[in-house]
Design a protein around this motif. Sequence first.
Motif, PDB file in Angstrom:
ATOM      1  N   LYS A 234       0.812  -1.207   0.000  1.00  0.00           N
ATOM      2  CA  LYS A 234       0.000   0.000   0.000  1.00  0.00           C
ATOM      3  C   LYS A 234       0.853   1.268   0.000  1.00  0.00           C
ATOM      4  O   LYS A 234       0.343   2.361   0.171  1.00  0.00           O
ATOM      5  CB  LYS A 234      -0.919   0.016   1.228  1.00  0.00           C
ATOM      6  N   ARG A 235       2.182   1.086  -0.189  1.00  0.00           N
ATOM      7  CA  ARG A 235       3.044   2.258  -0.206  1.00  0.00           C
ATOM      8  C   ARG A 235       2.748   3.143  -1.404  1.00  0.00           C
ATOM      9  O   ARG A 235       2.329   2.675  -2.449  1.00  0.00           O
ATOM     10  CB  ARG A 235       4.510   1.848  -0.269  1.00  0.00           C
ATOM     11  N   LYS A 236       3.029   4.415  -1.216  1.00  0.00           N
ATOM     12  CA  LYS A 236       2.852   5.337  -2.325  1.00  0.00           C
ATOM     13  C   LYS A 236       3.965   5.145  -3.345  1.00  0.00           C
ATOM     14  O   LYS A 236       5.069   4.715  -3.029  1.00  0.00           O
ATOM     15  CB  LYS A 236       2.845   6.773  -1.803  1.00  0.00           C
ATOM     16  N   LYS A 237       3.685   5.455  -4.562  1.00  0.00           N
ATOM     17  CA  LYS A 237       4.636   5.257  -5.645  1.00  0.00           C
ATOM     18  C   LYS A 237       5.834   6.176  -5.473  1.00  0.00           C
ATOM     19  O   LYS A 237       5.723   7.321  -5.075  1.00  0.00           O
ATOM     20  CB  LYS A 237       3.956   5.547  -6.983  1.00  0.00           C
ATOM     21  N   ALA A 238       7.026   5.637  -5.762  1.00  0.00           N
ATOM     22  CA  ALA A 238       8.252   6.406  -5.612  1.00  0.00           C
ATOM     23  C   ALA A 238       8.291   7.555  -6.608  1.00  0.00           C
ATOM     24  O   ALA A 238       7.697   7.502  -7.680  1.00  0.00           O
ATOM     25  CB  ALA A 238       9.462   5.503  -5.817  1.00  0.00           C
ATOM     26  N   GLY A 239       9.037   8.598  -6.256  1.00  0.00           N
ATOM     27  CA  GLY A 239       9.135   9.774  -7.102  1.00  0.00           C
ATOM     28  C   GLY A 239      10.253   9.652  -8.120  1.00  0.00           C
ATOM     29  O   GLY A 239      10.715   8.559  -8.442  1.00  0.00           O
ATOM     30  N   LYS A 240      10.711  10.782  -8.595  1.00  0.00           N
ATOM     31  CA  LYS A 240      11.741  10.828  -9.623  1.00  0.00           C
ATOM     32  C   LYS A 240      13.105  10.539  -9.025  1.00  0.00           C
ATOM     33  O   LYS A 240      13.396  10.892  -7.890  1.00  0.00           O
ATOM     34  CB  LYS A 240      11.728  12.207 -10.290  1.00  0.00           C
ATOM     35  N   SER A 241      13.966   9.871  -9.794  1.00  0.00           N
ATOM     36  CA  SER A 241      15.293   9.496  -9.321  1.00  0.00           C
ATOM     37  C   SER A 241      16.086  10.720  -8.885  1.00  0.00           C
ATOM     38  O   SER A 241      15.976  11.807  -9.475  1.00  0.00           O
ATOM     39  CB  SER A 241      16.043   8.751 -10.429  1.00  0.00           C
ATOM     40  N   ASN A 242      16.910  10.501  -7.838  1.00  0.00           N
ATOM     41  CA  ASN A 242      17.668  11.611  -7.279  1.00  0.00           C
ATOM     42  C   ASN A 242      19.039  11.094  -6.845  1.00  0.00           C
ATOM     43  O   ASN A 242      19.143  10.012  -6.281  1.00  0.00           O
ATOM     44  CB  ASN A 242      16.921  12.227  -6.091  1.00  0.00           C
ATOM     45  N   ASP A 243      20.094  11.873  -7.092  1.00  0.00           N
ATOM     46  CA  ASP A 243      21.448  11.453  -6.729  1.00  0.00           C
ATOM     47  C   ASP A 243      21.766  11.686  -5.260  1.00  0.00           C
ATOM     48  O   ASP A 243      22.747  11.141  -4.754  1.00  0.00           O
ATOM     49  CB  ASP A 243      22.480  12.204  -7.577  1.00  0.00           C
ATOM     50  N   SER A 244      20.957  12.471  -4.574  1.00  0.00           N
ATOM     51  CA  SER A 244      21.264  12.821  -3.184  1.00  0.00           C
ATOM     52  C   SER A 244      20.653  11.867  -2.167  1.00  0.00           C
ATOM     53  O   SER A 244      21.123  11.789  -1.037  1.00  0.00           O
ATOM     54  CB  SER A 244      20.778  14.251  -2.889  1.00  0.00           C
ATOM     55  N   PHE A 245      19.604  11.163  -2.544  1.00  0.00           N
ATOM     56  CA  PHE A 245      18.957  10.250  -1.607  1.00  0.00           C
ATOM     57  C   PHE A 245      18.172   9.204  -2.397  1.00  0.00           C
ATOM     58  O   PHE A 245      17.881   9.380  -3.570  1.00  0.00           O
ATOM     59  CB  PHE A 245      18.030  10.996  -0.646  1.00  0.00           C
ATOM     60  N   HIS A 246      17.837   8.115  -1.721  1.00  0.00           N
ATOM     61  CA  HIS A 246      17.020   7.079  -2.346  1.00  0.00           C
ATOM     62  C   HIS A 246      15.567   7.537  -2.413  1.00  0.00           C
ATOM     63  O   HIS A 246      15.102   8.322  -1.579  1.00  0.00           O
ATOM     64  CB  HIS A 246      17.100   5.772  -1.550  1.00  0.00           C
ATOM     65  N   ILE A 247      14.846   7.022  -3.389  1.00  0.00           N
ATOM     66  CA  ILE A 247      13.422   7.357  -3.529  1.00  0.00           C
ATOM     67  C   ILE A 247      12.549   6.106  -3.388  1.00  0.00           C
ATOM     68  O   ILE A 247      11.338   6.174  -3.596  1.00  0.00           O
ATOM     69  CB  ILE A 247      13.151   8.038  -4.877  1.00  0.00           C
ATOM     70  N   ASP A 248      13.194   4.979  -3.060  1.00  0.00           N
ATOM     71  CA  ASP A 248      12.442   3.738  -2.882  1.00  0.00           C
ATOM     72  C   ASP A 248      13.114   2.919  -1.784  1.00  0.00           C
ATOM     73  O   ASP A 248      14.104   3.346  -1.174  1.00  0.00           O
ATOM     74  CB  ASP A 248      12.391   2.959  -4.203  1.00  0.00           C
ATOM     75  N   SER A 249      12.588   1.737  -1.532  1.00  0.00           N
ATOM     76  CA  SER A 249      13.042   0.891  -0.427  1.00  0.00           C
ATOM     77  C   SER A 249      14.542   0.634  -0.485  1.00  0.00           C
ATOM     78  O   SER A 249      15.140   0.511  -1.554  1.00  0.00           O
ATOM     79  CB  SER A 249      12.300  -0.441  -0.465  1.00  0.00           C
ATOM     80  N   VAL A 250      15.141   0.515   0.707  1.00  0.00           N
ATOM     81  CA  VAL A 250      16.564   0.189   0.832  1.00  0.00           C
ATOM     82  C   VAL A 250      16.678  -1.316   1.062  1.00  0.00           C
ATOM     83  O   VAL A 250      16.200  -1.837   2.073  1.00  0.00           O
ATOM     84  CB  VAL A 250      17.213   0.962   1.989  1.00  0.00           C
ATOM     85  N   LEU A 251      17.315  -2.029   0.120  1.00  0.00           N
ATOM     86  CA  LEU A 251      17.335  -3.492   0.132  1.00  0.00           C
ATOM     87  C   LEU A 251      18.630  -4.081   0.666  1.00  0.00           C
ATOM     88  O   LEU A 251      18.658  -5.243   1.074  1.00  0.00           O
ATOM     89  CB  LEU A 251      17.092  -4.030  -1.281  1.00  0.00           C
ATOM     90  N   GLY A 252      19.732  -3.322   0.638  1.00  0.00           N
ATOM     91  CA  GLY A 252      21.017  -3.854   1.080  1.00  0.00           C
ATOM     92  C   GLY A 252      21.901  -2.767   1.659  1.00  0.00           C
ATOM     93  O   GLY A 252      21.853  -1.614   1.224  1.00  0.00           O
ATOM     94  N   LEU A 253      22.737  -3.145   2.653  1.00  0.00           N
ATOM     95  CA  LEU A 253      23.656  -2.208   3.301  1.00  0.00           C
ATOM     96  C   LEU A 253      24.996  -2.894   3.518  1.00  0.00           C
ATOM     97  O   LEU A 253      25.055  -4.106   3.773  1.00  0.00           O
ATOM     98  CB  LEU A 253      23.110  -1.735   4.647  1.00  0.00           C
ATOM     99  N   SER A 254      26.087  -2.132   3.430  1.00  0.00           N
ATOM    100  CA  SER A 254      27.410  -2.666   3.721  1.00  0.00           C
ATOM    101  C   SER A 254      28.278  -1.550   4.291  1.00  0.00           C
ATOM    102  O   SER A 254      28.391  -0.477   3.687  1.00  0.00           O
ATOM    103  CB  SER A 254      28.050  -3.257   2.461  1.00  0.00           C
ATOM    104  N   TRP A 255      28.878  -1.824   5.442  1.00  0.00           N
ATOM    105  CA  TRP A 255      29.742  -0.845   6.118  1.00  0.00           C
ATOM    106  C   TRP A 255      31.194  -1.129   5.770  1.00  0.00           C
ATOM    107  O   TRP A 255      31.629  -2.291   5.750  1.00  0.00           O
ATOM    108  CB  TRP A 255      29.523  -0.925   7.631  1.00  0.00           C
ATOM    109  N   ASN A 256      31.962  -0.057   5.500  1.00  0.00           N
ATOM    110  CA  ASN A 256      33.365  -0.184   5.145  1.00  0.00           C
ATOM    111  C   ASN A 256      34.221  -0.171   6.420  1.00  0.00           C
ATOM    112  O   ASN A 256      34.330   0.860   7.086  1.00  0.00           O
ATOM    113  CB  ASN A 256      33.780   0.963   4.215  1.00  0.00           C
ATOM    114  N   LYS A 257      34.808  -1.325   6.762  1.00  0.00           N
ATOM    115  CA  LYS A 257      35.569  -1.435   8.013  1.00  0.00           C
ATOM    116  C   LYS A 257      36.915  -0.727   7.931  1.00  0.00           C
ATOM    117  O   LYS A 257      37.489  -0.377   8.962  1.00  0.00           O
ATOM    118  CB  LYS A 257      35.788  -2.911   8.357  1.00  0.00           C
TER     119      LYS A 257
END
Length: 519
Positions: A234-257
């Motif tokens: 039921k989420r609202k549709k994502a907006g236009k692509s942007n280089d400064s932040f995500h506009i849709d769900s975050v599926l993966g993360l990795s931290w640089n040790k």
Amino acid sequence: MNRIRELAGAEFEDADAELKSLIMASQTEGDDLDDGSEWEDTSSDPDESNSGDMEVDGAVQKGSTDSQKDPNDISEYQLDTYDDEEGGVASGPFSNMKWLLSHDGDDPYVTLKEDEAQEREEAEIYPTDNLIVVAKVEADVAQMEVFVYDESKDNLYAHHDFMLPSFPLCIEWLDYQPNAPSTSKTGNFIAVGTFEPEIEIWSLDTMDAVYPDAVLGKLEKTQQRGPVAAKPNKRKKAGKSNDSFHIDSVLGLSWNKAHRNLLASASADKTVKLWDLSGGSGSSAIRSYNIHQDKVQTVHWCPNESTVLLTGGLDHTLRMFDTRAPTSVVGVKLNEEIEVLRWDPWDPSGFYVALKDGSVRNFDARTLSGKMDSAPRFNIAAHHGSALGLDVNPHLRGCIATGGHDEIVKVWDVKTNATTQELDVSMVASKELGVGKAFSVTWSPDDPLTLAAGGSTGKLQVWDVSTSKDAFRTFKSKLYEAGKEIELRIGKSEVIGVDDDDDDDENDDDADPTSAFGM
């Protein structure tokens, strides 16, 4: 406070409805309320109900009826002279309560200080403890649970938890405090990716936290969406692509040790973004990479080349590139969607890939090219259905664990054939841990043959693989080479879980489903 109000709104409504039902129930039992919202006492003798007399300090005061009395008149209680007793003899309306006692010192019956000390002791984390962080959804309520595993006592219990604003999809541990210099004191933090486009970073050292320490990629007010609905679809549709932040769900993360202030993220908006944690909340991405044609499912930093990223998407491709030169991208085209990617810490150029068809493959990064046609070093049919979980043992070379849609967790031994110099793979142990579809498997950072698994039933289980004779015999030489002197743990609990207080709910057809999304 707005965040808490949104998360707890449903609970407040349920509590209000329950309160109203209790009031209605009490009224039907004869406990009526008058218009002044005061309880009407009908327990007195009916012969005395109209006398209008009141006994005060042993004397009968003649007065008018209740309707003629001033409700603010409290002179009959003689409070002005309450402290004027002689000889310490109490008088007044409470003079007959001889059971009231006072203490000049601490009341021996009050044990609050002891209780507080016990709570502090239970909350303390010892150096021998392991923390396991689980992202969980139960009855449409998203939360993070922090478990403590004490190996010496085979004890696993929930330490604390906190609520999330949306369904969690991925988590990543880090020791870098947001909005702090890279030389700052380390701590315990967890980055969380959800169906929201923002990335939240929570401190695991803070109990009863109600708000994250930092929120990366927070949208501007003109671009913000409303709170995520209870159901993901039921989420609202994502907006236009942007280089400064995500506009849709975050599926993966990795931290640089190696570069502790850097965090990489993969998103359903088909981009991979790089974040500088020293900027704190509201930071924008410092880099954005558009190298996939579909949702990017997973991302992982190379442990040996700290500027190299490995990514996998639903476009059936995995990509490898140096973040300093993102135009030089190499990779491989596969026949299935990629679920998990993991670099091999024992092989500078090797990495593992788990796919939706249940297969697990190993590649040599040196063979990747722009033609996307590299062949794997091995390909095994690990699971029936998707291979959802994958982890490489940090203590034993060539030891990996996988979890799948078939609800089975497996341990594999990978070694080099002395004759052909190719990699031979054999399954050492497998077990159905009761976690349902095994979404995540993770090796212990301390014990070489202990792993944790979580899945669709919402349960967390810890498996001591050293209790298996076959597994112990297979890895005995590798344990010796790694300096891990452990013995076959005969008689020790093979699987350790958390006792379920709601055992009756397991057979309840109306019980809400529970899902664990990562750990």
